[in-house]
Design a protein around this motif. Structure first.
Motif, PDB file in Angstrom:
ATOM      1  N   GLU A 166     -14.104   8.104   1.558  1.00 35.00           N
ATOM      2  CA  GLU A 166     -13.911   7.156   2.649  1.00 35.00           C
ATOM      3  C   GLU A 166     -14.962   6.054   2.717  1.00 35.00           C
ATOM      4  O   GLU A 166     -14.688   4.965   3.222  1.00 35.00           O
ATOM      5  N   HIS A 174     -13.742  -2.397   5.063  1.00 32.45           N
ATOM      6  CA  HIS A 174     -13.196  -1.076   5.383  1.00 32.45           C
ATOM      7  C   HIS A 174     -14.292  -0.023   5.347  1.00 32.45           C
ATOM      8  O   HIS A 174     -14.382   0.834   6.225  1.00 32.45           O
ATOM      9  N   ARG A 175     -15.153  -0.082   4.334  1.00 30.19           N
ATOM     10  CA  ARG A 175     -16.247   0.896   4.220  1.00 30.19           C
ATOM     11  C   ARG A 175     -17.197   0.795   5.407  1.00 30.19           C
ATOM     12  O   ARG A 175     -17.645   1.807   5.947  1.00 30.19           O
ATOM     13  N   ARG A 178     -15.564   2.264   8.480  1.00 25.40           N
ATOM     14  CA  ARG A 178     -15.553   3.724   8.386  1.00 25.40           C
ATOM     15  C   ARG A 178     -16.954   4.295   8.629  1.00 25.40           C
ATOM     16  O   ARG A 178     -17.098   5.361   9.233  1.00 25.40           O
ATOM     17  N   LYS A 182     -18.052   6.967  11.416  1.00 30.12           N
ATOM     18  CA  LYS A 182     -18.778   8.189  11.073  1.00 30.12           C
ATOM     19  C   LYS A 182     -20.055   8.309  11.896  1.00 30.12           C
ATOM     20  O   LYS A 182     -20.376   9.391  12.413  1.00 30.12           O
ATOM     21  N   LEU A 244      -9.961  -0.978  12.352  1.00 33.55           N
ATOM     22  CA  LEU A 244      -9.612  -0.031  11.285  1.00 33.55           C
ATOM     23  C   LEU A 244      -8.116   0.003  11.050  1.00 33.55           C
ATOM     24  O   LEU A 244      -7.638   0.045   9.912  1.00 33.55           O
ATOM     25  N   GLN A 248      -6.266  -1.055   7.575  1.00 33.25           N
ATOM     26  CA  GLN A 248      -5.414  -0.136   6.836  1.00 33.25           C
ATOM     27  C   GLN A 248      -4.028  -0.728   6.596  1.00 33.25           C
ATOM     28  O   GLN A 248      -3.397  -0.447   5.578  1.00 33.25           O
TER      29      GLN A 248
END
Length: 252
Positions: A166, A174-175, A178, A182, A244, A248
């Motif tokens: 991920e 996107h990273r 994410r 997290k 997000l 996606q």
């Protein structure tokens, strides 16, 4: 290495009015005990403990243990955030995953192996040091401890695989999104999180310093990320989840 508070044996007290040593009482009343390794133990189980547990306090940047160091203990995180990281022979540092409240780190020690990574405090950290010999003593009498160890090993493996899939694949944006999601797992209910440096973000996400800086600046302009100081920020979760979702759809 972390500084330690006085180590108190977990032996039953000789005082009939106090069935447990003070540290045993601390363990029995610990707010995360039901989620920690010894959550599988009953009060009677605490009576079988004959070795030492130490309370540790780390300041940001202090190391709990080092890669390739002989593993003699595992550690339960009671408060704060740790990062597990490795450095290549060329000196390149990669952050493998994070660990927070209730997580057990240093599991390699259970097998008598050396630690696989450096464990470094991201924030102030409180942890309990659990000697391997204590676990060895408990296992024959408490199968629940063995099952809990297996579950925690699997969770650490899942976390590492999630980090790989991920946080190091997909578009740079996107990273980064994410990563914020997290980090919120280790943050406060009000959205307050530990904020890595741009170098640390690069090490986590396989990005350059410049790319990490550009992405953080964009998120600040979008009012998704509000830095409070050099090491903490607040995340707007509604905007993060919407971003997000949009990312996606663009990159399914």
């Amino acid at each position: 290495m972390a500084s330690t508070a006085p180590v108190i044996p977990l032996r039953p007290s000789k005082d009939p009015q106090s069935p447990y040593d003070p540290q045993a009482l601390v363990c029995s009343e610990c707010s995360i005990r039901q989620f920690a390794l010894f959550g599988a133990l009953t009060e009677a189980g605490l009576e079988r403990i004959h070795y030492h547990i130490a309370s540790l306090h780390l300041e940001p940047g202090q190391r709990l243990f080092a890669a390739e160091e002989s593993g003699s203990a595992v550690f339960t995180v009671r408060r704060g955030v740790l990062r597990l990281e490795r450095s290549s022979r060329a000196g390149e540092r990669r952050i493998l995953r994070l660990a927070g409240r209730t997580d057990l780190v240093g599991l390699e020690a259970v097998l008598g192996q050396t630690y696989a990574a450096d464990a470094v405090a991201c924030t102030e950290v409180e942890a309990c040091r659990i000697p391997r010999v204590l676990i060895d003593e408990l296992l024959p009498f408490h199968p629940g401890v063995a099952r809990d160890l297996m579950k925690r090993w699997q969770r650490a493996l899942d976390d590492s695989e999630e980090w790989l899939t991920e946080l190091t694949r997909g578009s740079a944006r996107h990273r980064m999104l994410r990563l914020l999601l997290k980090l919120s797992e280790y943050g406060e209910p009000n959205g307050l999180i530990w904020l890595p440096t741009r170098q640390e973000m690069g090490a986590m996400l396989a990005l350059t310093f410049e790319t990490a800086s550009r992405l953080v600046s964009a998120l600040r302009r979008e009012a998704m990320l509000l830095p409070l100081d050099a090491r903490s920020a607040r995340v707007d979760m509604a905007k993060l989840l919407a971003a997000l979702n949009a990312e996606q759809k663009l990159n399914p």
